[in-house]
Scaffold this active site. Structure first.
Site: not given
Ligand SMILES: *[C@@H]1O[C@H](CO)[C@@H](O)[C@H](O)[C@H]1NC(C)=O
Ligand SMILES: *[C@@H]1O[C@H](CO)[C@@H](O)[C@H](O)[C@H]1NC(C)=O
Ligand SMILES: *[C@@H]1O[C@H](CO)[C@@H](O)[C@H](O)[C@H]1NC(C)=O
Ligand SMILES: *[C@@H]1O[C@H](CO)[C@@H](O)[C@H](O)[C@H]1NC(C)=O
Length: 422
Positions: A173, A213
């Site tokens: 991430k 995201d």
């Protein structure tokens, strides 16, 4: 039932890890050979109780990550869920300890110049968590709340989510504390280009494949991909979430939101119930929330609320498809606050600086961000007789609230099963 869903998924997950060549190479499990030796190396082979071994692992992880509450919360959830797995074999404690430590943490400076000609500095991250199953894969988040703790919790969860696809993908991430809210198109371009200028040396289609995201949608992915292509002189599948016109996949935007609803529908079917006429409270108004609401309306659900970080809209008779298209226009095209929706509805009301959990409902769909359902919110949901909480965001339920929801047997469906929109 919730607990079953929870740990079963993890259990299969771990089998996937353990079947991987890496572990076979380490001779940990092949043909039931001497496990004591490997387990002993992690220090979990003594004959003290499982609880005290789990405590030992907990203490080790806490002491290494003291300033990272979000990461520790995600870790604790996994630890608790996996107890039945540890009971089978203590070696899994060592495996979890291994996975909890990221393979690599990258932090970098992102300098850019705003429209007033001022120099701005943001911080960029990429946490390459686990490549046991394949190249790192996971989104980029641009939001002022981003720091190492947030990125680590997201990356850690991403490992498990990705392994569920049974595709060969690791977990990672990244992101930045950059706040896209109120920025001009030009400033977004400048920032994305600077961010990618640094990030590009760490990613690649066999190494690490980022996606979007919060704060990173199709537009940002486009600017990031353009910069990557320019710097590397290579048109490759290095980012997902691209426009279908230049190599993106069809129905990618819809996948996560739709997936949550298909799952909820199946859980309800199991109880001889359906989504029809269920009063639903949804938080968020980003990509997941938008398509989740679209599918909910299609299935006959009554969607009472949607929100953004400033407040929520309450539509007493439920949003129609047409009203939803106004929300999508406000959020995706005009990039304004959800409050603007009031111009399109005579029946709606707006509640500033509030979350929607006080609105009585049958089903709750947290689709905004981490820890958006706290202890007090859980009390409200329980008091209002909410039947099921279905997560459409990463760790939206605080761990204390989760314990509370489970205690009263409120059906609680964990996100990791659902969020496979990559
Ligand atoms: C397992 O490994 C330990 C430590 O290396 C050794 O003492 C023991 O004899 C081994 N047991 C078997 C069954 O191979
Ligand atoms: C562990 O178990 C063995 C045999 O079951 C026993 O002899 C030994 O004393 C135990 N060790 C501890 C620290 O309790
Ligand atoms: C990171 O941000 C979160 C909230 O977004 C906060 O709870 C946490 O304490 C922060 N961690 C660090 C190390 O600053
Ligand atoms: C659902 O209906 C079936 C068939 O009528 C029944 O066998 C089953 O027990 C029901 N399940 C629940 C959870 O009520």
């Amino acid at each position: 039932m919730h607990t079953c869903i929870h740990f079963f998924f993890f259990f299969y997950n771990f089998l996937a890890f353990l079947n991987n060549d890496l572990w076979r190479g380490l001779n940990l499990i092949s043909k039931g050979k001497n496990r004591t030796h490997a387990a002993h190396n992690y220090g979990y082979s003594g004959n003290n109780s499982l609880d005290s071994k789990m405590n030992e692992l907990r203490e080790r992880v806490i002491s290494k990550n003291v300033n990272e509450p979000e990461f520790l919360q995600a870790f604790e959830e996994v630890l608790e869920c996996l107890k039945p797995v540890f009971k089978k074999d203590n070696i899994y404690l060592g495996v979890l300890e291994n996975i909890a430590e990221p393979e690599r943490v990258i932090q970098f400076r992102v300098p850019w110049i705003n429209d007033k000609g001022e120099h701005k500095i943001n911080r960029g991250y990429r946490v390459q968590y686990s490549s046991v199953l394949g190249p790192y894969k996971g989104g980029l988040r641009f939001h002022p709340s981003v720091n190492l703790s947030v990125i680590k919790f997201l990356g850690f969860e991403q490992i498990f989510k990705n392994s569920l696809t049974s595709l060969s993908m690791g977990g990672g991430k990244g992101g930045s504390d950059f706040d896209p809210k109120g920025k001009t198109e030009n400033e977004i371009i400048k920032f994305c280009q600077s961010f990618m200028t640094n990030l590009c040396r760490y990613i690649g289609h066999n190494t690490d494949v980022p996606a979007g995201d919060i704060g990173v949608g199709g537009r940002e992915i486009g600017y990031l991909f353009g910069q990557y292509k320019k710097l590397k002189n290579s048109f490759e599948g290095v980012l997902t979430g691209k426009n279908v016109k230049w190599g993106g996949s069809n129905i990618r935007s819809e996948a996560t939101g739709y997936g949550v609803i298909y799952f909820a529908e199946n859980v309800l079917k199991d109880m001889n119930e359906s989504l029809k006429d269920k009063r639903c409270v949804v938080s968020g108004s980003g990509n997941v929330a938008q398509y989740l609401v679209e599918k909910l309306i299609e299935k006959g659900g009554i969607v009472l609320t949607m929100s953004d970080s400033d407040g929520y809209i309450y539509e007493p008779n439920g949003f129609t498809k047409e009203q939803l298209s106004h929300i999508m226009d406000i959020k995706n095209v005009r990039r304004e606050r959800i409050k603007e929706y009031l111009k399109y509805s005579k029946t709606a009301s707006y509640f500033g600086k509030e979350k929607p959990w006080s609105v009585p409902c049958d089903l709750a769909f947290p689709c905004a961000t981490q820890n958006e359902i706290n202890n007090k919110d859980a009390d409200l949901l329980i008091k209002n007789n909410c039947k099921m909480v279905v997560e459409g965001a990463n760790m939206p339920t605080h761990i204390d609230a989760m314990h509370k929801l489970k205690k009263i047997k409120l059906l609680y469906v964990h996100l990791k099963l659902l969020m496979q929109g990559e």
